[in-house]
Design a protein around this motif. Sequence first.
Motif, PDB file in Angstrom:
ATOM      1  N   GLN A  32      10.042  -5.444  18.885  1.00  0.00           N
ATOM      2  CA  GLN A  32       8.790  -5.998  19.382  1.00  0.00           C
ATOM      3  C   GLN A  32       7.955  -4.953  20.133  1.00  0.00           C
ATOM      4  OE1 GLN A  32       7.381  -8.898  18.813  1.00  0.00           O
ATOM      5  NE2 GLN A  32       9.014  -9.544  17.469  1.00  0.00           N
ATOM      6  N   GLY A  66       7.359 -13.956  20.229  1.00  0.00           N
ATOM      7  CA  GLY A  66       7.942 -12.904  19.409  1.00  0.00           C
ATOM      8  C   GLY A  66       9.154 -13.371  18.630  1.00  0.00           C
ATOM      9  N   LYS A  67       9.576 -14.586  18.889  1.00  0.00           N
ATOM     10  CA  LYS A  67      10.678 -15.186  18.131  1.00  0.00           C
ATOM     11  C   LYS A  67      10.204 -16.499  17.521  1.00  0.00           C
ATOM     12  CE  LYS A  67      14.357 -13.262  21.051  1.00  0.00           C
ATOM     13  NZ  LYS A  67      15.545 -13.568  21.901  1.00  0.00           N
ATOM     14  N   ASP A  69       0.577 -11.220  13.302  1.00  0.00           N
ATOM     15  CA  ASP A  69       1.727 -10.370  12.974  1.00  0.00           C
ATOM     16  C   ASP A  69       2.844 -11.301  12.528  1.00  0.00           C
ATOM     17  OD1 ASP A  69       3.473  -8.309  12.706  1.00  0.00           O
ATOM     18  OD2 ASP A  69       3.386  -7.632  14.792  1.00  0.00           O
ATOM     19  N   HIS A  91       6.703 -11.001  13.175  1.00  0.00           N
ATOM     20  CA  HIS A  91       6.947 -10.868  14.611  1.00  0.00           C
ATOM     21  C   HIS A  91       6.564 -12.155  15.339  1.00  0.00           C
ATOM     22  CE1 HIS A  91       6.968  -6.157  14.784  1.00  0.00           C
ATOM     23  NE2 HIS A  91       8.174  -6.668  14.507  1.00  0.00           N
ATOM     24  N   CYS A 132       5.108  -6.338  11.435  1.00  0.00           N
ATOM     25  CA  CYS A 132       6.023  -6.772  10.377  1.00  0.00           C
ATOM     26  C   CYS A 132       5.320  -7.861   9.576  1.00  0.00           C
ATOM     27  CB  CYS A 132       7.330  -7.281  10.984  1.00  0.00           C
ATOM     28  SG  CYS A 132       8.647  -7.497   9.782  1.00  0.00           S
TER      29      CYS A 132
END
Length: 312
Positions: A96, A141-142, A119, A122, A102
């Motif tokens: 991250q 981010g998850k 993104d 990500h 990604c």
Amino acid sequence: NYRRARIMEASDSVPISKGISCPVYPLLDYSAKAKAKPLLVVNSYGEKKEQFGRLYGLALGTNGVIVVSDWKQNKLIFFDKHMKFKSATGASSLFQRNDCFCKPSGMASDKDGNLYLADRDHHCIKKFSILGKFVLKIGTGKAGSKNDELNQPRGVVVSNQGILYIADGLNHRIQAFHESKFLFTFGSLGSDPGRFNVPCAVALNVSEDRLFVSDNKNNRVQVFTADRGEFLHQIVHEDLRFPHGVSCNRDNHLLICSSGKCCVLVCKEDGTVVANIKGTVDGEERFSIPGEARVNNNGQIIIVSYSSVVIL
């Protein structure tokens, strides 16, 4: 050989707010665009910084800057208004880092020139300043399904008041934020009105009271109120298959990229199709699978396909 309509430059425009009448822009001759030969085609496959692997998103910045996202090589490429290479940023990473991507997907720019990027893998939206400096991230981010979490976001649009609408792909919903503050969400998996099956892109009309959502696997674009996400109607057409990008021009016409039919449909807000810009005309291919299409300040239509950038 087509009629160019004068589109107001940014310095001519007036900030749009609810309750304020919006300027009327000249109508482009979309039928002529549908038949016209491209003014420019950039097809540069490769791994150099100015080349691309598989394009997805498109954003128009200040001074005519054109930004495209490379879904395969995990980077953003910046061109000037003549499609001359300026710079590239990003790298492939599973970590991250703010400067790594990604599967970078849909993009949007705000009235101040800031850039917003979905993104995808990500699971976040990243905001960059006009100078390319990272500003903030929306999403943990998850992958997650809580109100402030995203799962493979595909697209984003931002209003003049700074409201972000995010196509939260595998959560099959739309989320709204102000900066990083969650506001509301609507939608769920399904095919009924108001439900989605992988929403890929979002767009606002000129007055910013209507939100258009590209509902990919349901083969339609749905229309909602922008303030509450209330369903209004849907746009369907025989040539609307697996839509990706959707944008709204200043004359309030929609440009919908139909990836399954390799064309860009131009519609009124009520869904009336006024032109079908096909990838192949008279046996000559102009573009392949379209990802996003937008109109620049010169009245030119810019189309990003998997392997090329085309200007009509």
